[in-house]
Design a protein around this motif. Structure first.
Motif, mmCIF file in Angstrom:
data_model
loop_
_atom_site.group_PDB
_atom_site.id
_atom_site.type_symbol
_atom_site.label_atom_id
_atom_site.label_comp_id
_atom_site.label_asym_id
_atom_site.label_seq_id
_atom_site.Cartn_x
_atom_site.Cartn_y
_atom_site.Cartn_z
ATOM 1 N N GLU A 133 37.246 23.371 -6.213
ATOM 2 C CA GLU A 133 36.044 22.618 -5.437
ATOM 3 C C GLU A 133 36.329 22.167 -4.241
ATOM 4 O O GLU A 133 35.668 21.673 -3.350
ATOM 5 C CB GLU A 133 35.228 21.917 -6.330
ATOM 6 C CG GLU A 133 35.744 20.788 -7.023
ATOM 7 C CD GLU A 133 36.722 21.116 -8.265
ATOM 8 O OE1 GLU A 133 36.947 20.424 -8.889
ATOM 9 O OE2 GLU A 133 36.649 22.196 -8.762
ATOM 10 N N ASP A 168 32.653 37.367 -5.297
ATOM 11 C CA ASP A 168 33.559 36.843 -6.087
ATOM 12 C C ASP A 168 34.484 38.133 -6.509
ATOM 13 O O ASP A 168 35.891 37.942 -6.762
ATOM 14 C CB ASP A 168 32.860 36.531 -7.571
ATOM 15 C CG ASP A 168 31.832 35.644 -7.523
ATOM 16 O OD1 ASP A 168 32.395 34.497 -6.977
ATOM 17 O OD2 ASP A 168 30.647 35.461 -8.016
ATOM 18 N N ARG A 175 22.258 36.048 -4.664
ATOM 19 C CA ARG A 175 23.662 35.428 -4.549
ATOM 20 C C ARG A 175 23.795 36.025 -3.226
ATOM 21 O O ARG A 175 23.558 37.210 -2.816
ATOM 22 C CB ARG A 175 24.609 35.778 -5.504
ATOM 23 C CG ARG A 175 24.515 37.319 -6.174
ATOM 24 C CD ARG A 175 25.269 37.466 -7.566
ATOM 25 N NE ARG A 175 26.523 36.823 -7.456
ATOM 26 C CZ ARG A 175 27.459 37.427 -7.283
ATOM 27 N NH1 ARG A 175 27.497 38.711 -7.052
ATOM 28 N NH2 ARG A 175 28.630 36.765 -7.282
ATOM 29 N N ASP A 192 22.209 33.087 0.627
ATOM 30 C CA ASP A 192 22.390 31.620 0.538
ATOM 31 C C ASP A 192 23.927 31.373 0.402
ATOM 32 O O ASP A 192 24.499 31.934 -0.810
ATOM 33 C CB ASP A 192 21.818 31.020 -0.878
ATOM 34 C CG ASP A 192 21.928 29.434 -1.016
ATOM 35 O OD1 ASP A 192 22.573 28.951 0.052
ATOM 36 O OD2 ASP A 192 21.432 29.010 -1.999
ATOM 37 N N SER A 193 24.227 30.617 1.273
ATOM 38 C CA SER A 193 25.977 30.641 1.334
ATOM 39 C C SER A 193 26.367 29.499 0.938
ATOM 40 O O SER A 193 27.547 28.841 0.891
ATOM 41 C CB SER A 193 26.486 31.023 2.921
ATOM 42 O OG SER A 193 26.041 30.113 3.729
ATOM 43 N N ASP A 237 26.995 27.960 -1.910
ATOM 44 C CA ASP A 237 28.236 27.788 -2.601
ATOM 45 C C ASP A 237 29.560 28.091 -2.258
ATOM 46 O O ASP A 237 30.390 27.926 -2.860
ATOM 47 C CB ASP A 237 27.803 28.466 -4.121
ATOM 48 C CG ASP A 237 26.622 27.896 -4.644
ATOM 49 O OD1 ASP A 237 26.454 26.687 -4.904
ATOM 50 O OD2 ASP A 237 25.996 28.568 -5.578
ATOM 51 N N ILE A 238 29.438 28.776 -0.839
ATOM 52 C CA ILE A 238 30.539 29.094 -0.413
ATOM 53 C C ILE A 238 31.227 28.290 0.660
ATOM 54 O O ILE A 238 32.378 27.921 0.759
ATOM 55 C CB ILE A 238 30.477 30.778 -0.060
ATOM 56 C CG1 ILE A 238 30.261 31.457 -1.300
ATOM 57 C CG2 ILE A 238 31.765 31.285 0.723
ATOM 58 C CD1 ILE A 238 29.932 32.798 -0.756
ATOM 59 N N SER A 280 31.026 25.235 3.399
ATOM 60 C CA SER A 280 30.556 23.596 3.614
ATOM 61 C C SER A 280 29.734 23.560 4.888
ATOM 62 O O SER A 280 30.442 23.977 6.052
ATOM 63 C CB SER A 280 31.940 23.054 3.735
ATOM 64 O OG SER A 280 31.399 21.552 4.003
#
Length: 292
Positions: free
Chosen positions: A158, A248, A262, A285-286, A288-289, A291
């Motif tokens: 993370e 993934d 996703r 939606d990015s 989670d990938i 910042s």
């Protein structure tokens, strides 16, 4: 690998903002280059690199420390290193099943070299956080998997931060060290890849349930039109690939309606003259990938 540009400096700024000490490694990694690739001509710009780093670390964020780590080839590869994988000796890292898609299809030994050198750098520095650019999205996501699979604490998955691609304000060209290879005439067509990916993403955004083939076709059409224009000016433009992949597994995504919940990676590689450009956009939606 040196030849720093504003995209690299953005990574440094992120680190300086969130950490007391920032370590910038500069090392042209032989293991990332196949025997036919441009290791011998890769741009080495040490003086300008140092000037850029000094400016951002001293003038903009003076209270933070920035250290430059400049290992030699013998430091990083004590057993020696040659570009031919079959002739290499020593310890190398491979992330099985995730290095043959997308960029790996065109550069089959590339991610082995990346995984090996980054593992070494993480072992030396043991960073709390590490920063990579979205332009090399497959590389960054593969490294997240590497630190998770090897149970690394420094950094944790993370805390491997992927920063959005920095682009030219004129045509959206992703900043890259290899852009310096482009001639003035070739540079006029270098935004074609970003333009093509945007056209593909527009299909994804507006046509629910459409197939991967329609997205790729829209992007490829833009490249074909721009290539015809370039050819009239004596410039050869060759498309390597345009593809849609799961972030993934890196597997090709066929029917996009099943992936609406996703993100999907829309990426491509384009050769203009002798210069190979890569780029990618995320559909969906990015958060989670990338910042923000």
């Amino acid at each position: 690998m040196g030849a720093l540009h504003d995209g690299h400096i953005e990574l440094v700024q992120r680190s300086l903002t969130h950490n007391d000490i920032t370590v910038v490694s500069i090392f042209v990694n032989p293991a990332q280059f196949a025997p036919h690739e441009d290791l011998s001509t890769y741009p080495i710009t040490f003086d300008s690199d140092m000037a850029m780093l000094e400016k951002v670390s001293v003038a903009q964020i003076p209270q933070k420390s920035c250290v430059v780590f400049l290992p030699s080839v013998s430091d990083m590869y004590p057993s020696g290193i040659v570009q031919d994988v079959e002739e290499q000796k020593g310890t190398f890292i491979e992330v099985k099943g995730y290095g043959h898609q997308m960029e790996g299809k065109s550069r089959p030994t590339f991610f082995r070299g990346v995984a090996t050198v980054v593992t070494k750098l993480f072992n030396v520095v043991q960073p709390n956080r590490a920063y990579f650019g979205q332009k090399d999205i497959q590389q960054a996501l593969l490294l997240r998997r590497l630190v998770r699979d090897l149970l690394m604490s420094f950094p944790s998955p993370e805390n491997l931060v992927i920063v959005p691609t920095l682009r030219s304000s004129i045509d959206g060209l992703a900043l890259s060290s290899r852009n310096v290879y482009l001639t003035n005439v070739e540079r006029k067509f270098a935004g074609a890849l970003f333009e093509a990916l945007e056209a593909g993403r527009a299909i994804w955004n507006n046509q629910d349930g459409r197939s991967r083939d329609e997205v790729v076709a829209a992007a490829t059409t833009v490249i074909r039109m721009r290539a015809e224009e370039a050819e009239r000016q004596g410039i050869q433009m060759t498309l390597d690939y345009i593809e849609m992949n799961d972030p993934d597994s890196f597997d090709v995504v066929d029917w996009l309606s099943t992936h609406r919940a996703r993100p999907v990676i829309l990426s491509g590689a384009l050769k203009i003259g002798r210069t190979r450009l890569i780029d990618n956009l995320l559909c969906g939606d990015s958060g989670d990938i990338i910042s923000s």
